[in-house]
Design a protein around this motif. Structure first.
Motif, PDB file in Angstrom:
ATOM      1  N   UNK A 130      84.770  55.292  82.554  1.00 31.04           N
ATOM      2  CA  UNK A 130      85.539  54.646  81.488  1.00 31.04           C
ATOM      3  C   UNK A 130      85.152  53.167  81.400  1.00 31.04           C
ATOM      4  N   UNK A 131      85.809  52.408  80.535  1.00 29.55           N
ATOM      5  CA  UNK A 131      85.489  50.993  80.318  1.00 29.55           C
ATOM      6  C   UNK A 131      85.659  50.158  81.591  1.00 29.55           C
ATOM      7  N   UNK A 132      86.542  50.595  82.486  1.00 26.80           N
ATOM      8  CA  UNK A 132      86.765  49.874  83.741  1.00 26.80           C
ATOM      9  C   UNK A 132      85.803  50.298  84.847  1.00 26.80           C
ATOM     10  N   UNK A 133      84.921  51.263  84.552  1.00 30.65           N
ATOM     11  CA  UNK A 133      83.945  51.721  85.533  1.00 30.65           C
ATOM     12  C   UNK A 133      84.410  52.850  86.426  1.00 30.65           C
ATOM     13  N   UNK A 134      85.587  53.429  86.140  1.00 29.29           N
ATOM     14  CA  UNK A 134      86.105  54.531  86.943  1.00 29.29           C
ATOM     15  C   UNK A 134      85.596  55.868  86.405  1.00 29.29           C
ATOM     16  N   UNK A 135      85.367  56.824  87.318  1.00 27.38           N
ATOM     17  CA  UNK A 135      84.988  58.177  86.913  1.00 27.38           C
ATOM     18  C   UNK A 135      86.220  58.905  86.398  1.00 27.38           C
ATOM     19  N   UNK A 136      86.153  59.400  85.167  1.00 27.02           N
ATOM     20  CA  UNK A 136      87.288  60.097  84.558  1.00 27.02           C
ATOM     21  C   UNK A 136      86.797  61.290  83.752  1.00 27.02           C
ATOM     22  N   UNK A 137      87.687  62.244  83.572  1.00 26.74           N
ATOM     23  CA  UNK A 137      87.464  63.355  82.651  1.00 26.74           C
ATOM     24  C   UNK A 137      88.523  63.214  81.573  1.00 26.74           C
ATOM     25  N   UNK A 138      88.141  62.671  80.434  1.00 29.13           N
ATOM     26  CA  UNK A 138      89.075  62.469  79.325  1.00 29.13           C
ATOM     27  C   UNK A 138      88.984  63.647  78.378  1.00 29.13           C
ATOM     28  N   UNK A 139      89.697  64.679  78.674  1.00 23.23           N
ATOM     29  CA  UNK A 139      89.665  65.885  77.846  1.00 23.23           C
ATOM     30  C   UNK A 139      91.046  66.515  77.883  1.00 23.23           C
ATOM     31  N   UNK A 140      91.644  66.749  76.733  1.00 17.12           N
ATOM     32  CA  UNK A 140      92.984  67.339  76.730  1.00 17.12           C
ATOM     33  C   UNK A 140      93.010  68.818  77.123  1.00 17.12           C
ATOM     34  N   UNK A 141      91.872  69.483  77.123  1.00 11.19           N
ATOM     35  CA  UNK A 141      91.852  70.907  77.454  1.00 11.19           C
ATOM     36  C   UNK A 141      91.467  71.074  78.920  1.00 11.19           C
ATOM     37  N   UNK A 142      92.485  71.222  79.748  1.00 10.99           N
ATOM     38  CA  UNK A 142      92.293  71.392  81.188  1.00 10.99           C
ATOM     39  C   UNK A 142      92.996  72.678  81.596  1.00 10.99           C
ATOM     40  N   UNK A 143      92.304  73.492  82.383  1.00 15.84           N
ATOM     41  CA  UNK A 143      92.837  74.778  82.822  1.00 15.84           C
ATOM     42  C   UNK A 143      93.088  74.751  84.318  1.00 15.84           C
ATOM     43  N   UNK A 144      94.328  75.027  84.716  1.00 12.58           N
ATOM     44  CA  UNK A 144      94.678  75.133  86.127  1.00 12.58           C
ATOM     45  C   UNK A 144      94.150  76.479  86.618  1.00 12.58           C
ATOM     46  N   UNK A 145      93.264  76.458  87.618  1.00 13.81           N
ATOM     47  CA  UNK A 145      92.640  77.694  88.084  1.00 13.81           C
ATOM     48  C   UNK A 145      93.351  78.280  89.300  1.00 13.81           C
ATOM     49  N   UNK A 146      93.212  77.623  90.434  1.00  8.61           N
ATOM     50  CA  UNK A 146      93.739  78.159  91.687  1.00  8.61           C
ATOM     51  C   UNK A 146      94.204  77.013  92.573  1.00  8.61           C
TER      52      UNK A 146
END
Length: 168
Positions: free
Chosen positions: A106-122
């Motif tokens: 992101x703009x601050x240099x942090x690793x992120x996953x910016x996605x509203x579609x996230x699936x809880x697996x296990x």
């Protein structure tokens, strides 16, 4: 033309025989069959299996290892190989999630996953070691839509680490 008429009569007859139900199946459009010329070139077929993999990158806590997803026509498996992450605080629940978004900075240099579609697996079996998860119940979702796997702390809402998935 005869084929289309026979198909329509068959659908009507089948509907009449099966009776009324509260749920109805959607009607699919059937196209007339086409005749293709035969050539001497081999016929291309879909691959029997597909493998996606990625290396974990730390986010909220040190996380390492590899995520490997293997899909065959009848099964889907996620393997965490040489995996390690932090335990979190007492009572924290760590889960595996899949996202249709890839991990970026992101703009601050942090690793992120910016996605509203996230699936809880296990629920994560262990914070260390090689482990395998049967995800066959997700076979229609993978691998086309999955772009990353994340170790997610369900209690604090933090991503411990993510791995972007690439086809092998």
């Amino acid at each position: 033309m005869k084929f289309v008429r026979l198909l329509a009569v068959g659908i009507i007859a089948t509907s009449s025989i099966s009776g009324c139900t509260t749920a109805t199946a959607p009607i699919k459009t059937v196209q007339s069959p086409t005749v293709e010329s035969v050539s001497s070139s081999p016929i291309a077929t879909a691959p029997l299996s597909k493998t996606l993999s990625g290396t974990f990158v730390s986010q909220a806590v040190p996380t390492s290892g590899e995520a490997i997803i293997t899909q065959t026509p009848d099964s889907l498996t996620l393997e965490l190989k040489d995996f390690s992450t932090s335990p979190g605080d007492d009572g924290d629940e760590l889960h595996l999630t899949a996202s249709t978004g890839a991990m970026t900075k992101n703009a601050d240099g942090y690793n992120v996953v910016n996605e509203p579609t996230i699936y809880m697996l296990e629920k994560l079996k262990s914070i260390t070691g090689t482990q395998s998860y049967n995800l066959s119940y997700m076979i229609d979702f993978f691998p086309e839509a999955a772009r990353s796997i994340t170790i997610y702390n369900n209690t604090t809402g933090e991503a411990f680490g993510s791995a972007n998935l690439l086809e092998k």
